[in-house]
Write a protein that holds these residues in place. Sequence first.
Motif, PDB file in Angstrom:
ATOM      1  N   THR A  51       0.830  -1.199   0.000  1.00 53.81           N
ATOM      2  CA  THR A  51       0.000   0.000   0.000  1.00 53.81           C
ATOM      3  C   THR A  51       0.867   1.252   0.000  1.00 53.81           C
ATOM      4  O   THR A  51       0.572   2.232  -0.689  1.00 53.81           O
ATOM      5  CB  THR A  51      -0.932   0.010   1.228  1.00 53.81           C
ATOM      6  OG1 THR A  51      -1.620  -1.229   1.298  1.00 53.81           O
ATOM      7  CG2 THR A  51      -1.943   1.126   1.131  1.00 53.81           C
ATOM      8  N   LEU A  87       0.906   4.112  -2.954  1.00 54.97           N
ATOM      9  CA  LEU A  87       0.684   5.531  -2.664  1.00 54.97           C
ATOM     10  C   LEU A  87       1.884   6.364  -3.114  1.00 54.97           C
ATOM     11  O   LEU A  87       1.710   7.481  -3.627  1.00 54.97           O
ATOM     12  CB  LEU A  87       0.416   5.746  -1.175  1.00 54.97           C
ATOM     13  CG  LEU A  87       0.057   7.194  -0.790  1.00 54.97           C
ATOM     14  CD1 LEU A  87      -1.212   7.653  -1.503  1.00 54.97           C
ATOM     15  CD2 LEU A  87      -0.111   7.343   0.715  1.00 54.97           C
ATOM     16  N   GLY A 144       1.394   6.849  -6.694  1.00 55.41           N
ATOM     17  CA  GLY A 144       0.337   7.826  -6.931  1.00 55.41           C
ATOM     18  C   GLY A 144       0.797   9.248  -6.661  1.00 55.41           C
ATOM     19  O   GLY A 144       0.488  10.178  -7.428  1.00 55.41           O
ATOM     20  N   TYR A 185      -2.461   2.899 -10.104  1.00 63.37           N
ATOM     21  CA  TYR A 185      -1.702   4.121  -9.799  1.00 63.37           C
ATOM     22  C   TYR A 185      -2.545   5.367 -10.025  1.00 63.37           C
ATOM     23  O   TYR A 185      -2.369   6.368  -9.328  1.00 63.37           O
ATOM     24  CB  TYR A 185      -0.416   4.151 -10.620  1.00 63.37           C
ATOM     25  CG  TYR A 185       0.461   2.961 -10.343  1.00 63.37           C
ATOM     26  CD1 TYR A 185       0.700   2.539  -9.039  1.00 63.37           C
ATOM     27  CD2 TYR A 185       1.024   2.209 -11.375  1.00 63.37           C
ATOM     28  CE1 TYR A 185       1.471   1.414  -8.775  1.00 63.37           C
ATOM     29  CE2 TYR A 185       1.804   1.097 -11.117  1.00 63.37           C
ATOM     30  CZ  TYR A 185       2.018   0.701  -9.812  1.00 63.37           C
ATOM     31  OH  TYR A 185       2.784  -0.407  -9.544  1.00 63.37           O
ATOM     32  N   TYR A 227      -4.573   5.637  -6.876  1.00 56.59           N
ATOM     33  CA  TYR A 227      -3.758   6.169  -5.782  1.00 56.59           C
ATOM     34  C   TYR A 227      -3.363   7.622  -6.013  1.00 56.59           C
ATOM     35  O   TYR A 227      -3.111   8.364  -5.047  1.00 56.59           O
ATOM     36  CB  TYR A 227      -2.530   5.292  -5.557  1.00 56.59           C
ATOM     37  CG  TYR A 227      -2.807   4.154  -4.608  1.00 56.59           C
ATOM     38  CD1 TYR A 227      -2.534   4.269  -3.247  1.00 56.59           C
ATOM     39  CD2 TYR A 227      -3.373   2.966  -5.055  1.00 56.59           C
ATOM     40  CE1 TYR A 227      -2.804   3.239  -2.366  1.00 56.59           C
ATOM     41  CE2 TYR A 227      -3.647   1.920  -4.178  1.00 56.59           C
ATOM     42  CZ  TYR A 227      -3.359   2.067  -2.839  1.00 56.59           C
ATOM     43  OH  TYR A 227      -3.642   1.038  -1.955  1.00 56.59           O
ATOM     44  N   ALA A 284      -6.196   9.386  -4.627  1.00 59.52           N
ATOM     45  CA  ALA A 284      -6.064   9.347  -3.167  1.00 59.52           C
ATOM     46  C   ALA A 284      -5.075  10.408  -2.690  1.00 59.52           C
ATOM     47  O   ALA A 284      -5.320  11.118  -1.702  1.00 59.52           O
ATOM     48  CB  ALA A 284      -5.608   7.958  -2.708  1.00 59.52           C
ATOM     49  N   PHE A 321      -2.948   8.546   4.355  1.00 57.97           N
ATOM     50  CA  PHE A 321      -3.811   7.610   3.627  1.00 57.97           C
ATOM     51  C   PHE A 321      -5.289   8.014   3.667  1.00 57.97           C
ATOM     52  O   PHE A 321      -6.160   7.206   3.335  1.00 57.97           O
ATOM     53  CB  PHE A 321      -3.658   6.195   4.210  1.00 57.97           C
ATOM     54  CG  PHE A 321      -2.394   5.509   3.792  1.00 57.97           C
ATOM     55  CD1 PHE A 321      -2.301   4.904   2.546  1.00 57.97           C
ATOM     56  CD2 PHE A 321      -1.293   5.463   4.627  1.00 57.97           C
ATOM     57  CE1 PHE A 321      -1.139   4.260   2.139  1.00 57.97           C
ATOM     58  CE2 PHE A 321      -0.125   4.821   4.243  1.00 57.97           C
ATOM     59  CZ  PHE A 321      -0.052   4.222   2.991  1.00 57.97           C
ATOM     60  N   LEU A 380      -7.079   7.435   0.391  1.00 59.26           N
ATOM     61  CA  LEU A 380      -7.358   6.015   0.146  1.00 59.26           C
ATOM     62  C   LEU A 380      -8.582   5.572   0.941  1.00 59.26           C
ATOM     63  O   LEU A 380      -9.424   4.823   0.429  1.00 59.26           O
ATOM     64  CB  LEU A 380      -6.149   5.173   0.532  1.00 59.26           C
ATOM     65  CG  LEU A 380      -6.312   3.651   0.402  1.00 59.26           C
ATOM     66  CD1 LEU A 380      -6.622   3.250  -1.031  1.00 59.26           C
ATOM     67  CD2 LEU A 380      -5.064   2.923   0.900  1.00 59.26           C
ATOM     68  N   GLY A 439      -6.361  -1.715   0.618  1.00 53.78           N
ATOM     69  CA  GLY A 439      -5.667  -0.965  -0.413  1.00 53.78           C
ATOM     70  C   GLY A 439      -5.119  -1.798  -1.552  1.00 53.78           C
ATOM     71  O   GLY A 439      -4.474  -1.265  -2.455  1.00 53.78           O
TER      72      GLY A 439
END
Length: 531
Positions: free
Chosen positions: A39, A43, A46, A68, A71, A74, A82, A85, A135
């Motif tokens: 996860t 991230l 992302g 991606y 994320y 997110a 997070f 997410l 995730g």
Amino acid sequence: MLNLKRIKPFVIPLILCLILVTVVSGASPIYKTNQWVDTNAMLTMGRSLLQGTIPMKDIVDQRGPIIYFIYAVAALIKSNSFLGLYVIELINVIIIYALTFKLVKAVNVETMSPHWVSLVGPVALLTTSAFSQGGSPEEFGFASVLYLLVVLAVSRENITQIRPGTYYMLGLNMSLLFWSKYTLAGSYVFFFVTIGILLLWRLDFKQLFKVVVFSLLGFLTITVMVLSFYIAVHGLSGLIDYYFVQNITGYTTLVHNGLVEQTNIISKTIFITSQIAKMLWSHWIILLIILTSWFISIRNSRPIILETITFIGSLLFITIGATIIYYALIIMPYFAVALVFLIKYLPYIVDKNITQQGVFTFKFLTAFCILLMPFINNGNIINYVVRGTTTSINGENKWEAQRKFAKRMHEEYDKPTMLQVNALDSGFYLAADSIPTTKYFHRLNMKYDQFPKMYDDFKESLATKKTDFVVVRVKNNNLNGSDSNTILKRKALKQVDEHLRRDLSQNYKVVDKEQDTYNVPMYYVLFEKVD
């Protein structure tokens, strides 16, 4: 104008969904962070994408571009935590609840309130050990597989009754799975291959043409967008090279669950069968529920041939290379559908003449059981560190290394850069609010002979001091507080691939260390580049 009378029955079930996600997901705002390396890596990808770094072209990880992009959204919501997410996970659970509600209404479940029966969708996603910390691509692929099963159940597997628009949506969902993590698309591949063979056998070319055209249009909707993006940024060759070629060819002769992956066709078949058996055994109660539902469905004349074929297809695809606990999440939609039909075929759970007090008691007990299930099945929850505390719920995990190293980095640099040369992203990038500056920012689970390009890039980065810091994981050892930096450096270098040791030793010095209380025995050593 909102019809409050229609909305009211959804309120408590949706509140239960909210509570479930908040308690179970490591991305929940009640916890300090999601500790899972995968996860964190997604991230980081992302967050990098938002800065203009293109996955598979400028920065490399294992999963597909759709993940991606998810994320990146997110990170757009909140880049240094997070929270984004968590918001996306909530939306995903609401979609799953809505799909389950559609199924419950379509098959006419009368044994209890459809608003409460529909909770089995979110329950199947969130309350098993396969959810892990949340995730995963499997979590976001759950709704697409559930959609296929809803279509099959509603149409009673009569493929000629499925509308062209539905075939379009099936193709679109298959594309979402394919470009997230292509091994998730097994159920759809087996579905389309099976109905293609059936229609050819029947010589029904008109229906076959309709299926091919509309499902292909759906698949191309996402595919064209993905390919157009990569063509526009001159990254198509990287997408093909890393997402397909490297993932397919790189993971060879690895050991999983005590089994060595084979290349011989007979050995490979035995290997995959063993992987499937291990996965199903780890969720044997769920398998028993699915099988029971199928036997009862046969007795009640519900067609399940396509459902069982797609189940087998899903199992085959996700166990081709390995069996990791969260992979099983992609078969949990079958668990949700099984629960729906078990409830449908049961005698009335709640008598229609029951008192209001009895109805309230029943719903209260149902809610209590639903909220208790993740604590029974998912051992990750007690390892979460609640905000406002210093240790995890079980009192063992402090999640200290990431915060300590981040503080140390920012003492020297406003925007520190780093590299993890012998482990997956363990949350150091997020803790330091750092974006990778190297193509390979963490070590994927491949040795030098499997992925030499990654190690060569590491070597070049270390030789040119491309990053300010390097984080090294020391496994199978607890931190000895009396160790000098010289001893720590020697121990850390032994854990690094031999091709990287000289450059790391010459160009970086040990400046900090910290025990990893989440993965014991293990600790981390922080290196800083020398002047």
